[in-house]
Write a protein that holds these residues in place. Structure first.
Motif, PDB file in Angstrom:
ATOM      1  N   ILE A  11      -6.637  -9.776  12.418  1.00  0.00           N
ATOM      2  CA  ILE A  11      -6.026  -8.467  12.110  1.00  0.00           C
ATOM      3  C   ILE A  11      -6.348  -8.073  10.671  1.00  0.00           C
ATOM      4  CG2 ILE A  11      -3.840  -7.225  11.862  1.00  0.00           C
ATOM      5  CD1 ILE A  11      -2.735  -8.909  14.143  1.00  0.00           C
ATOM      6  N   GLU A  12      -6.313  -9.040   9.752  1.00  0.00           N
ATOM      7  CA  GLU A  12      -6.686  -8.758   8.366  1.00  0.00           C
ATOM      8  C   GLU A  12      -8.107  -8.206   8.293  1.00  0.00           C
ATOM      9  OE1 GLU A  12      -6.123 -11.564   5.168  1.00  0.00           O
ATOM     10  OE2 GLU A  12      -4.527 -12.563   6.296  1.00  0.00           O
ATOM     11  N   GLN A  13      -9.025  -8.896   8.969  1.00  0.00           N
ATOM     12  CA  GLN A  13     -10.423  -8.479   8.928  1.00  0.00           C
ATOM     13  C   GLN A  13     -10.592  -7.085   9.518  1.00  0.00           C
ATOM     14  OE1 GLN A  13     -13.093 -11.276  10.728  1.00  0.00           O
ATOM     15  NE2 GLN A  13     -14.849  -9.895  10.646  1.00  0.00           N
ATOM     16  N   ALA A  14      -9.936  -6.838  10.654  1.00  0.00           N
ATOM     17  CA  ALA A  14     -10.047  -5.525  11.293  1.00  0.00           C
ATOM     18  C   ALA A  14      -9.459  -4.428  10.409  1.00  0.00           C
ATOM     19  CB  ALA A  14      -9.345  -5.545  12.646  1.00  0.00           C
ATOM     20  N   THR A  15      -8.354  -4.728   9.736  1.00  0.00           N
ATOM     21  CA  THR A  15      -7.713  -3.742   8.869  1.00  0.00           C
ATOM     22  C   THR A  15      -8.600  -3.422   7.667  1.00  0.00           C
ATOM     23  OG1 THR A  15      -5.545  -4.579   9.519  1.00  0.00           O
ATOM     24  CG2 THR A  15      -5.628  -3.195   7.558  1.00  0.00           C
ATOM     25  N   ARG A  16      -9.180  -4.433   7.066  1.00  0.00           N
ATOM     26  CA  ARG A  16     -10.060  -4.188   5.917  1.00  0.00           C
ATOM     27  C   ARG A  16     -11.277  -3.363   6.337  1.00  0.00           C
ATOM     28  NH1 ARG A  16      -8.062  -7.384   1.888  1.00  0.00           N
ATOM     29  NH2 ARG A  16      -7.010  -9.321   2.544  1.00  0.00           N
ATOM     30  N   THR A  17     -11.813  -3.684   7.506  1.00  0.00           N
ATOM     31  CA  THR A  17     -12.956  -2.916   8.002  1.00  0.00           C
ATOM     32  C   THR A  17     -12.569  -1.461   8.225  1.00  0.00           C
ATOM     33  OG1 THR A  17     -13.877  -4.880   9.068  1.00  0.00           O
ATOM     34  CG2 THR A  17     -14.670  -2.740   9.839  1.00  0.00           C
ATOM     35  N   ALA A  18     -11.381  -1.239   8.810  1.00  0.00           N
ATOM     36  CA  ALA A  18     -10.925   0.131   9.053  1.00  0.00           C
ATOM     37  C   ALA A  18     -10.735   0.900   7.746  1.00  0.00           C
ATOM     38  CB  ALA A  18      -9.619   0.109   9.840  1.00  0.00           C
ATOM     39  N   LEU A  19     -10.200   0.234   6.718  1.00  0.00           N
ATOM     40  CA  LEU A  19     -10.013   0.893   5.427  1.00  0.00           C
ATOM     41  C   LEU A  19     -11.356   1.273   4.805  1.00  0.00           C
ATOM     42  CD1 LEU A  19      -7.167  -1.302   3.892  1.00  0.00           C
ATOM     43  CD2 LEU A  19      -6.980   1.067   4.646  1.00  0.00           C
ATOM     44  N   GLN A  20     -12.325   0.377   4.936  1.00  0.00           N
ATOM     45  CA  GLN A  20     -13.653   0.681   4.404  1.00  0.00           C
ATOM     46  C   GLN A  20     -14.295   1.847   5.143  1.00  0.00           C
ATOM     47  OE1 GLN A  20     -15.728  -3.035   4.740  1.00  0.00           O
ATOM     48  NE2 GLN A  20     -14.549  -4.018   3.086  1.00  0.00           N
ATOM     49  N   GLN A  21     -14.154   1.837   6.467  1.00  0.00           N
ATOM     50  CA  GLN A  21     -14.745   2.915   7.254  1.00  0.00           C
ATOM     51  C   GLN A  21     -14.069   4.267   6.987  1.00  0.00           C
ATOM     52  OE1 GLN A  21     -14.463   1.396  11.248  1.00  0.00           O
ATOM     53  NE2 GLN A  21     -16.355   0.198  11.069  1.00  0.00           N
ATOM     54  N   ALA A  22     -12.776   4.197   6.638  1.00  0.00           N
ATOM     55  CA  ALA A  22     -12.050   5.436   6.331  1.00  0.00           C
ATOM     56  C   ALA A  22     -12.444   5.986   4.970  1.00  0.00           C
ATOM     57  CB  ALA A  22     -10.551   5.194   6.372  1.00  0.00           C
ATOM     58  N   GLN A  23     -13.197   5.169   4.186  1.00  0.00           N
ATOM     59  CA  GLN A  23     -13.699   5.594   2.882  1.00  0.00           C
ATOM     60  C   GLN A  23     -12.575   6.083   1.976  1.00  0.00           C
ATOM     61  OE1 GLN A  23     -16.790   8.458   3.867  1.00  0.00           O
ATOM     62  NE2 GLN A  23     -18.301   6.831   4.108  1.00  0.00           N
ATOM     63  N   LEU A  24     -11.482   5.305   1.970  1.00  0.00           N
ATOM     64  CA  LEU A  24     -10.377   5.635   1.073  1.00  0.00           C
ATOM     65  C   LEU A  24     -10.792   5.377  -0.377  1.00  0.00           C
ATOM     66  CD1 LEU A  24      -7.277   4.096   2.885  1.00  0.00           C
ATOM     67  CD2 LEU A  24      -7.972   6.487   2.847  1.00  0.00           C
ATOM     68  N   ALA A  25     -10.148   6.078  -1.261  1.00  0.00           N
ATOM     69  CA  ALA A  25     -10.387   5.815  -2.673  1.00  0.00           C
ATOM     70  C   ALA A  25     -10.031   4.361  -2.965  1.00  0.00           C
ATOM     71  CB  ALA A  25      -9.534   6.753  -3.533  1.00  0.00           C
ATOM     72  N   GLU A  26     -10.752   3.748  -3.893  1.00  0.00           N
ATOM     73  CA  GLU A  26     -10.555   2.321  -4.166  1.00  0.00           C
ATOM     74  C   GLU A  26      -9.103   2.016  -4.535  1.00  0.00           C
ATOM     75  OE1 GLU A  26     -12.257  -1.148  -7.155  1.00  0.00           O
ATOM     76  OE2 GLU A  26     -13.383   0.720  -6.868  1.00  0.00           O
ATOM     77  N   ALA A  27      -8.483   2.864  -5.324  1.00  0.00           N
ATOM     78  CA  ALA A  27      -7.091   2.629  -5.723  1.00  0.00           C
ATOM     79  C   ALA A  27      -6.152   2.679  -4.522  1.00  0.00           C
ATOM     80  CB  ALA A  27      -6.662   3.663  -6.763  1.00  0.00           C
ATOM     81  N   SER A  28      -6.400   3.597  -3.616  1.00  0.00           N
ATOM     82  CA  SER A  28      -5.550   3.705  -2.424  1.00  0.00           C
ATOM     83  C   SER A  28      -5.727   2.494  -1.523  1.00  0.00           C
ATOM     84  CB  SER A  28      -5.887   4.988  -1.661  1.00  0.00           C
ATOM     85  OG  SER A  28      -5.653   6.128  -2.454  1.00  0.00           O
ATOM     86  N   SER A  29      -6.959   2.053  -1.364  1.00  0.00           N
ATOM     87  CA  SER A  29      -7.235   0.896  -0.525  1.00  0.00           C
ATOM     88  C   SER A  29      -6.598  -0.365  -1.106  1.00  0.00           C
ATOM     89  CB  SER A  29      -8.746   0.705  -0.384  1.00  0.00           C
ATOM     90  OG  SER A  29      -9.033  -0.430   0.394  1.00  0.00           O
ATOM     91  N   ALA A  30      -6.676  -0.520  -2.436  1.00  0.00           N
ATOM     92  CA  ALA A  30      -6.117  -1.704  -3.084  1.00  0.00           C
ATOM     93  C   ALA A  30      -4.599  -1.738  -2.983  1.00  0.00           C
ATOM     94  CB  ALA A  30      -6.543  -1.749  -4.545  1.00  0.00           C
ATOM     95  N   ALA A  31      -3.990  -0.583  -2.786  1.00  0.00           N
ATOM     96  CA  ALA A  31      -2.530  -0.518  -2.707  1.00  0.00           C
ATOM     97  C   ALA A  31      -1.997  -1.017  -1.371  1.00  0.00           C
ATOM     98  CB  ALA A  31      -2.059   0.915  -2.958  1.00  0.00           C
ATOM     99  N   VAL A  32      -2.876  -1.204  -0.395  1.00  0.00           N
ATOM    100  CA  VAL A  32      -2.459  -1.666   0.928  1.00  0.00           C
ATOM    101  C   VAL A  32      -2.428  -3.193   0.937  1.00  0.00           C
ATOM    102  CG1 VAL A  32      -2.998  -1.687   3.384  1.00  0.00           C
ATOM    103  CG2 VAL A  32      -3.478   0.358   2.023  1.00  0.00           C
ATOM    104  N   ASP A  33      -1.268  -3.754   1.244  1.00  0.00           N
ATOM    105  CA  ASP A  33      -1.132  -5.219   1.341  1.00  0.00           C
ATOM    106  C   ASP A  33      -1.554  -5.635   2.747  1.00  0.00           C
ATOM    107  OD1 ASP A  33      -0.436  -7.867   1.392  1.00  0.00           O
ATOM    108  OD2 ASP A  33       1.437  -7.589   0.300  1.00  0.00           O
ATOM    109  N   VAL A  34      -2.847  -5.874   2.888  1.00  0.00           N
ATOM    110  CA  VAL A  34      -3.411  -6.140   4.209  1.00  0.00           C
ATOM    111  C   VAL A  34      -2.852  -7.426   4.802  1.00  0.00           C
ATOM    112  CG1 VAL A  34      -5.551  -6.633   5.464  1.00  0.00           C
ATOM    113  CG2 VAL A  34      -5.522  -4.871   3.677  1.00  0.00           C
ATOM    114  N   GLU A  35      -2.731  -8.480   3.990  1.00  0.00           N
ATOM    115  CA  GLU A  35      -2.246  -9.761   4.507  1.00  0.00           C
ATOM    116  C   GLU A  35      -0.817  -9.636   5.028  1.00  0.00           C
ATOM    117  OE1 GLU A  35      -1.732 -14.445   3.170  1.00  0.00           O
ATOM    118  OE2 GLU A  35      -2.551 -12.971   1.773  1.00  0.00           O
TER     119      GLU A  35
END
Length: 386
Positions: free
Chosen positions: A284-308
């Motif tokens: 699920i972690e891997q899938a979530t990180r992939t989805a965030l990358q594909q969504a092309q969120l700003a780096e700060a927004s992506s880093a704010a998500v506690d994927v684990e």
């Protein structure tokens, strides 16, 4: 288990020696001979300081004679006291052999990567190899700092090191090919011995599971108590309490417990082996990180998500769903089963594990042979089921 009694099923496969070859003829369940509704089951290592558990347990049962205890916990205490006693079974020679086996297991783990990179002959090692040894010691430093085992104190480690000094010399000769390691390294290896003797680092390769099942004289509902037992050194037993449970005197109180080879039973109860929980979190972690990358969120927004944390929460919710849909209804059914049906269910679950073991290419028949089932009830004692 339920309020009417307890049923236990055991297979008879045992692996002996380093080859892992399995033999389908072991006894793993031992009722007391005094008529008490108590039995002792074993799994894991079939030996205690080189002695067959069958011999140790049957000697304990004979010594117990007609004596009974008010609680199951007292049977366990009496057994552990016997294993630490000065009975002629437990010799200094066997303890010395067990000491070497226990220490060698840890040293083998420590030195394996060094052997792979620098060769197995310490006489040919240079400073780079000894630095690699230092690295493995630093890497595993936390291994040697768990809590003390029950009834043991730090000073026992020093006593063991002194008492088994000849065996320590033999171990050094063997593992380091007669070379005396640099002083700082050798001091760490000696300190490691002191710590592993007394701390909670009982490892599966040398551990036995011992399960006490049934009722004390003052108990009216069945229970079990599971301990892991490692070695015995200087008359002290290295053991820890792993699990215990007693059926509650309420309606719909049922329990299924597996002590070894849990995958098939987990799959039966939950629909998925419990050991898959961590891999599911990682997926699920891997899938979530992939989805965030594909969504092309700003780096700060992506880093704010506690994927684990999100993956662990999702997995937890999934297993809660499995509990509601599969486990809880099954336990409700178990709570109302007559003891005959409890016995049948126990046999079926071990049969599933045995069938899975036969099909697994990476196993050597770790479950198999004759399956024996016993039923324990408060007033009926221990009875073998047909």
């Amino acid at each position: 288990m339920n309020r009417m009694g307890l049923a236990i099923a055991v297979d008879s496969a045992v692996s002996i020696g380093s080859s892992g070859r399995s033999y389908p003829s072991a006894e793993k369940l031992f009722p007391l001979e005094n008529g008490a509704p108590v039995a002792i089951a074993i799994f894991g290592s079939a030996q205690f300081i080189g002695l067959p558990w069958k011999l140790v347990i049957e000697t304990f049962i004979a010594r117990l004679g007609s004596q009974r205890f008010e609680t199951l916990a007292e049977y366990q205490q009496a057994f552990l006291a016997f294993c630490a006693s000065n009975h002629p079974l437990f010799t200094a020679e066997l303890e010395a052999q067990e000491f070497k086996a226990t220490v060698s297991l840890f040293w083998r783990h420590q030195l394996r990567p060094v052997f792979a990179e620098h060769g197995e002959d310490a006489r040919e090692w240079g400073e780079e190899a000894w630095d690699a040894v230092r690295g493995t010691l630093a890497r595993d430093a936390d291994w040697w700092t768990p809590d003390l085992l029950p009834g043991l104190e730090e000073s026992l480690g020093r006593d063991v090191l002194e008492a088994f000094a000849p065996q320590v010399d033999e171990l050094r000769e063997y593992w380091f090919d007669g070379v005396l390691p640099p002083q700082d390294i050798w001091a760490q290896y000696l300190a490691m011995i002191e710590r592993i003797v007394v701390r909670d680092v009982i490892v599966p390769d040398l551990a036995s599971g011992i399960v006490f099942l049934g009722y004390g004289e003052g108990e009216f509902f069945p229970g079990y108590s599971h301990v892991s037992i490692g070695s015995r050194l200087l008359g002290r037993v290295r053991w820890r309490q792993t699990d215990r449970s007693v059926i509650a005197p309420i309606e719909k109180s049922g329990s299924i417990q597996v002590f070894a080879q849990p995958d098939m039973v987990d799959a039966f109860i939950l629909g998925i082996p419990r050991r898959m929980e961590r891999p599911l979190v990682e997926q699920i972690e891997q899938a979530t990180r992939t989805a965030l990358q594909q969504a092309q969120l700003a780096e700060a927004s992506s880093a704010a998500v506690d994927v684990e944390a999100a993956a662990e929460a999702a997995t937890g919710s999934f297993f809660e769903l499995l509990h509601r849909e599969f486990r809880a209804p099954l336990m409700d059914a178990v709570a109302g089963l007559p003891t005959r049906e409890l016995a049948g269910l126990s046999r079926t679950l071990v049969s599933l594990a045995a069938f899975r073991s036969q099909l697994a290419l990476d196993q050597t028949g770790s479950v198999g042979g004759e399956i024996r089932v016993a039923v324990l009830t408060k007033n009926g004692g221990v009875q073998w089921a047909a």
